[in-house]
Design a protein around this motif. Structure first.
Motif, short mmCIF file in Angstrom:
data_model
loop_
_atom_site.label_atom_id
_atom_site.label_comp_id
_atom_site.label_asym_id
_atom_site.label_seq_id
_atom_site.Cartn_x
_atom_site.Cartn_y
_atom_site.Cartn_z
N SER A 87 0.76 -0.99 -0.06
CA SER A 87 -0.12 0.17 0.42
C SER A 87 0.57 1.37 0.07
N LEU A 88 1.85 1.30 0.11
CA LEU A 88 2.84 2.65 -0.07
C LEU A 88 3.05 3.21 -1.40
N THR A 89 3.10 2.14 -2.18
CA THR A 89 3.54 2.71 -3.47
C THR A 89 2.61 3.94 -3.73
N LEU A 90 3.12 5.14 -4.44
CA LEU A 90 2.85 5.97 -5.25
C LEU A 90 1.55 5.80 -5.86
N THR A 91 0.28 6.03 -5.95
CA THR A 91 -0.30 5.93 -6.77
C THR A 91 -1.47 6.79 -7.53
N ASP A 92 -1.20 7.86 -7.58
CA ASP A 92 -1.47 9.14 -8.23
C ASP A 92 -2.40 8.86 -9.36
N ASN A 93 -1.29 8.05 -10.82
CA ASN A 93 -1.89 7.53 -11.75
C ASN A 93 -2.32 6.42 -11.55
N LEU A 94 -2.71 5.87 -10.65
CA LEU A 94 -3.20 4.15 -10.28
C LEU A 94 -4.87 4.32 -10.33
N TYR A 95 -5.20 3.57 -10.73
CA TYR A 95 -6.73 3.04 -10.02
C TYR A 95 -6.37 1.70 -8.97
N THR A 96 -6.90 2.10 -7.89
CA THR A 96 -6.32 1.09 -6.54
C THR A 96 -7.94 0.93 -5.69
N ILE A 110 -4.67 -3.63 -5.13
CA ILE A 110 -3.89 -4.18 -6.53
C ILE A 110 -4.41 -3.01 -7.45
N SER A 111 -3.66 -2.68 -8.62
CA SER A 111 -3.98 -1.24 -9.05
C SER A 111 -3.82 -1.55 -11.01
N VAL A 112 -4.61 -0.34 -11.33
CA VAL A 112 -4.30 -0.26 -12.56
C VAL A 112 -3.89 0.97 -13.30
N LEU A 117 -7.40 2.30 -18.95
CA LEU A 117 -8.71 1.98 -18.88
C LEU A 117 -9.19 3.58 -18.84
N ASP A 118 -10.91 3.03 -20.03
CA ASP A 118 -11.50 4.35 -20.06
C ASP A 118 -12.58 4.13 -20.49
N ALA A 119 -13.48 5.47 -20.36
CA ALA A 119 -15.22 5.33 -20.04
C ALA A 119 -15.66 5.10 -21.43
N ASN A 120 -14.65 4.70 -22.21
CA ASN A 120 -15.11 3.85 -23.87
C ASN A 120 -15.20 2.04 -23.67
N LYS A 137 -14.27 -8.97 -6.58
CA LYS A 137 -14.71 -7.83 -5.95
C LYS A 137 -14.01 -6.60 -6.21
N GLY A 138 -12.50 -6.56 -5.89
CA GLY A 138 -11.37 -5.20 -6.42
C GLY A 138 -11.61 -5.17 -7.88
N LEU A 139 -11.33 -6.06 -9.02
CA LEU A 139 -10.77 -5.41 -9.99
C LEU A 139 -12.80 -4.50 -10.44
N LEU A 140 -14.12 -5.34 -9.96
CA LEU A 140 -15.55 -4.16 -10.12
C LEU A 140 -15.26 -2.90 -9.16
N GLU A 141 -14.70 -2.84 -8.11
CA GLU A 141 -14.22 -1.33 -7.81
C GLU A 141 -13.14 -0.69 -8.64
N ILE A 142 -12.19 -1.06 -9.61
CA ILE A 142 -11.39 -0.45 -10.17
C ILE A 142 -12.15 -0.39 -11.36
N ALA A 143 -13.02 -0.78 -11.53
CA ALA A 143 -14.12 -0.89 -13.44
C ALA A 143 -15.13 0.33 -13.22
N LYS A 144 -14.86 0.55 -11.22
CA LYS A 144 -15.86 1.40 -10.91
C LYS A 144 -15.55 3.19 -11.24
#
Ligand code: G4P
Ligand code: NA
Ligand code: NA
Length: 193
Positions: A87-96, A110-112, A117-120, A137-144
């Protein structure tokens, strides 16, 4: 033989049941990978979801990658695997999203990367196992977070007696599990139906 029957047969022949309701399938799925079986699995997921206008297949490293990749090849779209990290990694550019493992009793992020990923996008989530459903569940959160639509979830082996199946059912998202296990009691694999 139909893919689902082939997979059941392989689980019966090569799967071993470990204490704690764990099915070990490391000679074709989780360590050594049967590439030709993986190809057939990918073809089956692609067939099931062919009309869904999927733009990307998404999984979590590492064991999800093999079936997710063959599915992506058969759909002709990219594969994204969410990466696990502390959890310590910089996450500004990530969906986590945070994923709790009941088995290991730890939470991992987990991060992407936001670039992928974009709205299209309309994604298909693929994973090797569905147990408690925390990875999905984590992947669904990232999708959201990424504002993408989710066409469905494809699972190679579902342990239907654990929490994940009901969790996804409640979400209303289409779930396709190729092998469904009703019980691993007494060291024996019993399939649903
Ligand atoms: P879940 O809530 O995501 O369904 O999983 P859970 O925390 O219960 O399980 C933690 C890890 O163990 C997950 O892999 C999951 O896929 C895997 N797993 C769960 N049940 C079984 C099983 O019966 N057999 C096998 N072989 N694996 C199982 P992970 O550690 O997140 O992923 P990876 O690094 O192996 O890809
Ligand atoms: Na795993
Ligand atoms: Na997995």
């Amino acid at each position: 033989m139909q893919l689902m029957d082939l997979l059941k047969k392989r689980i019966e022949e090569d799967g071993t049941v470990l204490p704690g309701n764990v099915l070990k399938v490391d000679n074709f799925l989780n360590h050594q990978v049967d590439s030709l079986l993986m190809d057939k699995i990918g073809a089956e997921f692609a067939r099931l979801f062919k009309d869904e206008k999927i733009t990307k297949v998404v999984t979590v490293e590492s064991s999800g990658i093999a079936p997710a990749l063959t599915t992506a090849i058969h759909l002709g779209v990219p594969l994204i695997f969410a990466r696990k990290h502390k959890s310590l990694t910089l996450t500004d550019n990530l969906y986590t999203a945070s994923v709790y493992s009941y088995t290991k009793q730890v939470s991992n992020d987990i991060s992407v990367d936001k670039r992928f990923l974009d709205a299209n996008d309309r994604i298909l989530i693929i994973d090797d196992f569905l147990a408690n459903g925390q990875a999905v569940k984590g992947l669904l959160e990232i999708a959201k977070l990424a504002n993408v639509s989710v066409a469905g979830i494809g699972i190679v082996i579902e342990k239907s007696f654990q929490k994940g199946h009901v969790l996804i059912e409640k979400s209303g998202i289409r779930l396709e599990s190729l092998a469904r296990i009703a019980s691993l009691s007494d060291g024996k694999v019993t399939f649903v139906d």
